[in-house]
Design a protein around this motif. Structure first.
Motif, short mmCIF file in Angstrom:
data_model
loop_
_atom_site.label_atom_id
_atom_site.label_comp_id
_atom_site.label_asym_id
_atom_site.label_seq_id
_atom_site.Cartn_x
_atom_site.Cartn_y
_atom_site.Cartn_z
N THR A 68 -27.15 -88.62 -4.43
CA THR A 68 -28.00 -89.23 -3.48
C THR A 68 -28.01 -87.74 -2.14
OG1 THR A 68 -27.26 -91.79 -3.68
CG2 THR A 68 -28.20 -90.56 -1.77
N TRP A 69 -28.95 -87.84 -2.10
CA TRP A 69 -29.34 -86.25 -0.67
C TRP A 69 -29.80 -87.52 0.64
CZ3 TRP A 69 -32.50 -81.47 -2.37
CH2 TRP A 69 -30.90 -81.22 -3.17
N ILE A 70 -28.79 -86.81 1.65
CA ILE A 70 -29.40 -87.70 3.12
C ILE A 70 -29.24 -86.66 4.20
CG2 ILE A 70 -28.57 -89.00 4.54
CD1 ILE A 70 -25.82 -90.84 2.82
N GLY A 71 -30.77 -86.69 4.63
CA GLY A 71 -30.71 -85.75 5.43
C GLY A 71 -30.19 -86.47 7.17
N ILE A 72 -29.78 -86.13 7.98
CA ILE A 72 -29.97 -86.28 9.46
C ILE A 72 -29.73 -85.41 10.52
CG2 ILE A 72 -27.96 -87.26 11.17
CD1 ILE A 72 -25.79 -87.83 8.68
N ALA A 73 -30.74 -86.32 11.13
CA ALA A 73 -31.48 -85.09 12.41
C ALA A 73 -31.39 -85.57 13.58
CB ALA A 73 -32.58 -85.12 12.60
N PRO A 74 -29.71 -85.38 14.42
CA PRO A 74 -29.04 -86.09 15.21
C PRO A 74 -29.34 -85.45 17.06
CG PRO A 74 -27.47 -83.88 14.54
CD PRO A 74 -29.05 -84.00 13.87
N PHE A 75 -30.87 -84.60 16.78
CA PHE A 75 -30.94 -84.54 18.60
C PHE A 75 -32.60 -84.75 18.56
CE2 PHE A 75 -27.90 -81.29 16.97
CZ PHE A 75 -26.49 -81.35 18.30
N ALA A 76 -32.77 -84.78 19.88
CA ALA A 76 -33.56 -85.08 20.56
C ALA A 76 -33.28 -83.88 21.81
CB ALA A 76 -34.19 -86.43 20.74
N THR A 77 -35.25 -84.22 21.92
CA THR A 77 -35.26 -82.88 23.25
C THR A 77 -34.62 -83.99 24.90
OG1 THR A 77 -37.25 -82.52 22.81
CG2 THR A 77 -37.02 -81.84 25.21
N HIS A 78 -35.09 -85.15 24.80
CA HIS A 78 -34.22 -85.84 26.11
C HIS A 78 -32.94 -86.59 25.86
CE1 HIS A 78 -37.87 -84.71 28.17
NE2 HIS A 78 -38.48 -85.39 27.36
N VAL A 79 -31.95 -86.70 26.67
CA VAL A 79 -30.98 -87.20 26.18
C VAL A 79 -30.71 -89.22 25.87
CG1 VAL A 79 -28.23 -88.09 27.50
CG2 VAL A 79 -29.53 -85.81 27.91
N LYS A 87 -20.19 -90.90 18.09
CA LYS A 87 -20.77 -92.04 16.58
C LYS A 87 -21.35 -91.21 15.34
CE LYS A 87 -21.04 -95.81 19.90
NZ LYS A 87 -20.19 -96.79 20.01
N GLN A 88 -22.49 -90.05 15.67
CA GLN A 88 -23.08 -89.52 14.42
C GLN A 88 -21.62 -89.40 13.59
OE1 GLN A 88 -26.74 -87.86 14.91
NE2 GLN A 88 -27.21 -87.99 16.73
N GLU A 89 -20.66 -89.19 15.00
CA GLU A 89 -19.61 -88.72 13.47
C GLU A 89 -18.69 -89.34 12.79
OE1 GLU A 89 -17.09 -86.24 15.81
OE2 GLU A 89 -18.12 -84.72 16.29
N GLN A 90 -18.41 -90.62 13.53
CA GLN A 90 -17.96 -91.82 12.57
C GLN A 90 -19.36 -92.14 11.30
OE1 GLN A 90 -16.96 -95.46 14.53
NE2 GLN A 90 -16.89 -94.00 17.01
N ILE A 91 -20.45 -91.63 11.18
CA ILE A 91 -21.39 -91.78 10.34
C ILE A 91 -21.20 -90.82 9.08
CG2 ILE A 91 -24.04 -91.94 10.46
CD1 ILE A 91 -24.23 -93.23 12.49
N LEU A 92 -20.97 -89.88 9.75
CA LEU A 92 -20.58 -88.47 9.04
C LEU A 92 -19.19 -88.52 8.14
CD1 LEU A 92 -22.17 -85.21 10.81
CD2 LEU A 92 -22.66 -86.51 8.78
N ASP A 94 -19.21 -90.50 -2.85
CA ASP A 94 -19.16 -90.11 -4.18
C ASP A 94 -21.03 -89.52 -4.48
OD1 ASP A 94 -16.63 -90.46 -4.99
OD2 ASP A 94 -16.71 -91.95 -6.00
N HIS A 95 -21.09 -88.42 -4.94
CA HIS A 95 -22.73 -87.41 -5.31
C HIS A 95 -23.34 -88.26 -5.26
CE1 HIS A 95 -20.51 -88.54 -9.28
NE2 HIS A 95 -20.51 -89.72 -9.26
N THR A 96 -22.82 -87.71 -3.13
CA THR A 96 -24.05 -87.32 -2.14
C THR A 96 -23.71 -86.53 -1.14
OG1 THR A 96 -23.33 -89.99 -1.91
CG2 THR A 96 -23.97 -88.82 -0.02
N LYS A 97 -24.61 -85.96 -1.09
CA LYS A 97 -24.86 -84.89 -0.47
C LYS A 97 -25.39 -84.79 0.87
CE LYS A 97 -24.66 -80.90 -2.64
NZ LYS A 97 -24.94 -80.28 -3.30
N ILE A 98 -25.26 -84.15 1.98
CA ILE A 98 -25.81 -84.79 3.59
C ILE A 98 -26.44 -83.57 4.06
CG2 ILE A 98 -25.63 -85.33 5.98
CD1 ILE A 98 -22.97 -87.28 4.24
N PRO A 114 -16.68 -83.18 4.38
CA PRO A 114 -16.95 -82.13 2.77
C PRO A 114 -18.51 -82.40 2.71
CG PRO A 114 -15.86 -84.54 2.76
CD PRO A 114 -16.02 -83.87 4.36
N ASN A 115 -18.92 -82.63 1.93
CA ASN A 115 -20.34 -82.37 1.06
C ASN A 115 -21.75 -82.51 2.00
OD1 ASN A 115 -19.06 -83.19 -1.53
ND2 ASN A 115 -18.57 -84.89 -0.83
N VAL A 116 -20.92 -82.09 3.37
CA VAL A 116 -22.57 -81.28 4.64
C VAL A 116 -23.06 -80.08 4.64
CG1 VAL A 116 -22.95 -82.05 6.46
CG2 VAL A 116 -21.20 -83.44 5.93
#
Length: 262
Positions: free
Chosen positions: A98-109, A117-122, A129-133, A154-156
């Motif tokens: 399973t491939w998961i993409g994460i784009a954690p940023f934006a122009t404005h706060v 909180k995003q680190e907790q998700i990561l 298992d069988h997951t790559k981010i 791991p797997n990031v």
């Protein structure tokens, strides 16, 4: 020119269209329901009215100058996925992963989900298992954060600064889901026809700026009397606490991602 379509709802666009009209050239500028949008973002007594999407408004503008558009676009790659064979040294083979993409940023706060909180998700997703981010972003500060995450979990894999835009789009098209903010990567991921889980803080999808063909069920937001406070998230939070983002728990985000994957 035979015809002119202006897709920015500014005074300059209206002025240019007026000048083209005087020259006998078909011209139209995009319409934006300013009155309804102001009711949406004002501080008190907000009125939530679903606005036409930006895509619908662009199509209407082209229709006015004699170019009718069918909103039937599927993906930049048609019915296929982008070819990522050349990216194997970075990505490895997908196989049954399973491939998961994460784009954690934006122009404005006001659009960025707190990084802690995003680190907790990561931490949670990278332990599956069988997951790559895959992490997407750009700019020195973003690249530094994403590289640190890739080394820590791991797997990031961080793709920031390593791919051309064409390579990024091809890689995105092979994701099973993308987690994004209300930002450019939300739209890029939408254009390659993958499900996008989007987090909304200071802005709101009913203003008409959600990703192309995305399900409203995949938007994450909480109801607060102060949101949305702006159309593009540029205003500072007058509460000073960005409760619109802080109130979204990592568990809520993980639950949305799991629903898409399953």
């Amino acid at each position: 020119f035979d015809a002119v379509a202006a897709f920015q709802p500014t005074f300059r666009s209206r002025f240019l269209c007026w000048r083209f009209h005087l020259a006998g050239i078909k011209a139209a500028h995009i319409k934006q329901n300013r009155r309804e949008l102001q009711k949406l973002i004002r501080r008190k007594h907000k009125i939530y009215t679903e606005q036409d999407s930006f895509f619908q408004r662009c199509a209407h503008t082209l229709n006015q100058i004699g170019y009718p558009i069918r909103l039937s676009f599927l993906s930049l790659f048609g019915k296929n996925k982008g070819n990522i064979s050349s990216l194997a040294p970075l990505t490895g083979e997908k196989n049954q992963e399973t491939w998961i993409g994460i784009a954690p940023f934006a122009t404005h706060v006001g659009k960025i989900y707190p990084l802690s909180k995003q680190e907790q998700i990561l931490k949670h997703l990278s332990a599956r298992d069988h997951t790559k981010i895959f992490l997407f972003g750009g700019g020195k500060k973003e690249i530094k954060v994403l590289e640190e995450w890739a080394q820590h979990f791991p797997n990031v894999i961080s793709t920031a600064g390593k791919l051309t835009i064409n390579m990024e789009l091809a890689l995105m098209s092979n994701m099973d889901v993308m987690l994004v903010m209300d930002a450019a990567n939300m739209h890029l991921a939408s254009l390659v026809n993958i499900p996008v889980v989007s987090i909304w803080g200071a802005t709101h999808p009913c203003a008409g700026f959600a990703g192309w063909n995305q399900s409203a069920a995949n938007t994450i937001q909480i109801d607060l009397p102060c949101r949305p406070c702006s159309l593009s998230g540029e205003k500072h939070c007058y509460r000073k606490d960005y409760a619109c983002l802080q109130g979204i728990t990592p568990e809520m985000v993980i639950e949305h991602i799991n629903k898409v994957i399953s």
